[in-house]
Design a protein around this motif. Structure first.
Motif, PDB file in Angstrom:
ATOM      1  N   VAL A  17      34.758  49.467  76.906  1.00 44.31           N
ATOM      2  CA  VAL A  17      35.620  50.658  76.991  1.00 44.31           C
ATOM      3  C   VAL A  17      36.928  50.292  77.691  1.00 44.31           C
ATOM      4  N   ILE A  18      36.829  49.529  78.751  1.00 44.65           N
ATOM      5  CA  ILE A  18      38.030  49.106  79.485  1.00 44.65           C
ATOM      6  C   ILE A  18      38.949  48.300  78.564  1.00 44.65           C
ATOM      7  N   ILE A  19      38.388  47.359  77.843  1.00 44.72           N
ATOM      8  CA  ILE A  19      39.198  46.554  76.914  1.00 44.72           C
ATOM      9  C   ILE A  19      39.855  47.457  75.878  1.00 44.72           C
ATOM     10  N   ASP A  20      39.115  48.422  75.347  1.00 41.57           N
ATOM     11  CA  ASP A  20      39.690  49.349  74.369  1.00 41.57           C
ATOM     12  C   ASP A  20      40.854  50.134  74.972  1.00 41.57           C
ATOM     13  N   VAL A  49      35.272  41.262  86.799  1.00 37.32           N
ATOM     14  CA  VAL A  49      34.438  40.456  85.893  1.00 37.32           C
ATOM     15  C   VAL A  49      35.245  40.054  84.658  1.00 37.32           C
ATOM     16  N   LEU A  50      35.968  41.013  84.078  1.00 36.95           N
ATOM     17  CA  LEU A  50      36.781  40.714  82.903  1.00 36.95           C
ATOM     18  C   LEU A  50      37.885  39.719  83.231  1.00 36.95           C
ATOM     19  N   SER A  51      38.492  39.862  84.405  1.00 36.63           N
ATOM     20  CA  SER A  51      39.529  38.919  84.836  1.00 36.63           C
ATOM     21  C   SER A  51      38.943  37.528  85.061  1.00 36.63           C
ATOM     22  N   ASP A  52      37.799  37.466  85.729  1.00 39.30           N
ATOM     23  CA  ASP A  52      37.151  36.179  85.977  1.00 39.30           C
ATOM     24  C   ASP A  52      36.740  35.490  84.686  1.00 39.30           C
ATOM     25  N   ALA A  53      36.452  36.289  83.645  1.00 36.47           N
ATOM     26  CA  ALA A  53      36.081  35.726  82.340  1.00 36.47           C
ATOM     27  C   ALA A  53      37.302  35.285  81.541  1.00 36.47           C
ATOM     28  N   GLY A  54      38.489  35.533  82.083  1.00 32.93           N
ATOM     29  CA  GLY A  54      39.722  35.120  81.409  1.00 32.93           C
ATOM     30  C   GLY A  54      40.212  36.103  80.362  1.00 32.93           C
ATOM     31  N   LEU A  55      39.660  37.308  80.356  1.00 30.94           N
ATOM     32  CA  LEU A  55      40.041  38.293  79.342  1.00 30.94           C
ATOM     33  C   LEU A  55      41.186  39.200  79.772  1.00 30.94           C
ATOM     34  N   LEU A  56      41.497  39.227  81.075  1.00 34.00           N
ATOM     35  CA  LEU A  56      42.569  40.083  81.576  1.00 34.00           C
ATOM     36  C   LEU A  56      43.550  39.300  82.426  1.00 34.00           C
ATOM     37  N   THR A  57      44.781  39.774  82.406  1.00 37.03           N
ATOM     38  CA  THR A  57      45.771  39.314  83.366  1.00 37.03           C
ATOM     39  C   THR A  57      45.971  40.427  84.376  1.00 37.03           C
ATOM     40  N   VAL A  58      46.330  40.070  85.586  1.00 34.73           N
ATOM     41  CA  VAL A  58      46.579  41.035  86.645  1.00 34.73           C
ATOM     42  C   VAL A  58      47.967  40.762  87.191  1.00 34.73           C
ATOM     43  N   ALA A  68      46.062  43.862  81.999  1.00 32.37           N
ATOM     44  CA  ALA A  68      46.384  43.738  80.577  1.00 32.37           C
ATOM     45  C   ALA A  68      45.455  42.719  79.946  1.00 32.37           C
ATOM     46  N   ILE A  69      45.297  42.827  78.653  1.00 28.19           N
ATOM     47  CA  ILE A  69      44.483  41.860  77.919  1.00 28.19           C
ATOM     48  C   ILE A  69      45.189  40.515  77.929  1.00 28.19           C
ATOM     49  N   ALA A  70      44.444  39.461  78.232  1.00 27.33           N
ATOM     50  CA  ALA A  70      44.983  38.096  78.270  1.00 27.33           C
ATOM     51  C   ALA A  70      44.876  37.474  76.884  1.00 27.33           C
ATOM     52  N   PRO A  71      46.001  37.223  76.229  1.00 22.61           N
ATOM     53  CA  PRO A  71      45.942  36.674  74.865  1.00 22.61           C
ATOM     54  C   PRO A  71      45.153  35.371  74.758  1.00 22.61           C
TER      55      PRO A  71
END
Length: 106
Positions: A17-20, A49-58, A68-71
């Protein structure tokens, strides 16, 4: 981070949901958490968790942080999923060729 980390992080429905919510662009945690069934601190933990997985930038922005979503993180996941798709297409092509061969021999 690896695609395995991304898959593990996305296994949780709240994180999906957060990613969406971030698909439209960067947001602060308050905007992400608005209307969710979990507390703002819980959303912050999911963001970590999402940031640690490399899916988000802060990105710091004044006294708040924008997520934001990390490309690149999503890119690693997409490359992995593309290999699965390639394997499925190759298996389909092989099955079609075998079926065509069997039909020609009848």
């Amino acid at each position: 981070m690896t695609y395995q980390d991304a898959i593990t992080a996305l296994a949780d429905p709240t994180r999906r949901v957060i990613i969406d919510r971030l698909r439209g662009g960067a947001l602060p945690v308050g905007d992400i958490a608005h209307g969710m069934d979990v507390s703002r601190p819980a959303v912050s933990q999911h963001l970590r968790v999402l940031s640690d997985a490399g899916l988000l930038t802060v990105t710091p922005s004044g006294n708040r942080r924008l997520y934001a979503i990390a490309p690149e993180g999503v890119g690693q996941l997409r490359r992995y999923l593309d290999t699965l798709w390639d394997d499925a297409l190759a298996a389909f092509a092989q099955a079609a060729a075998e079926k065509a061969k069997d039909t020609a021999n009848e």
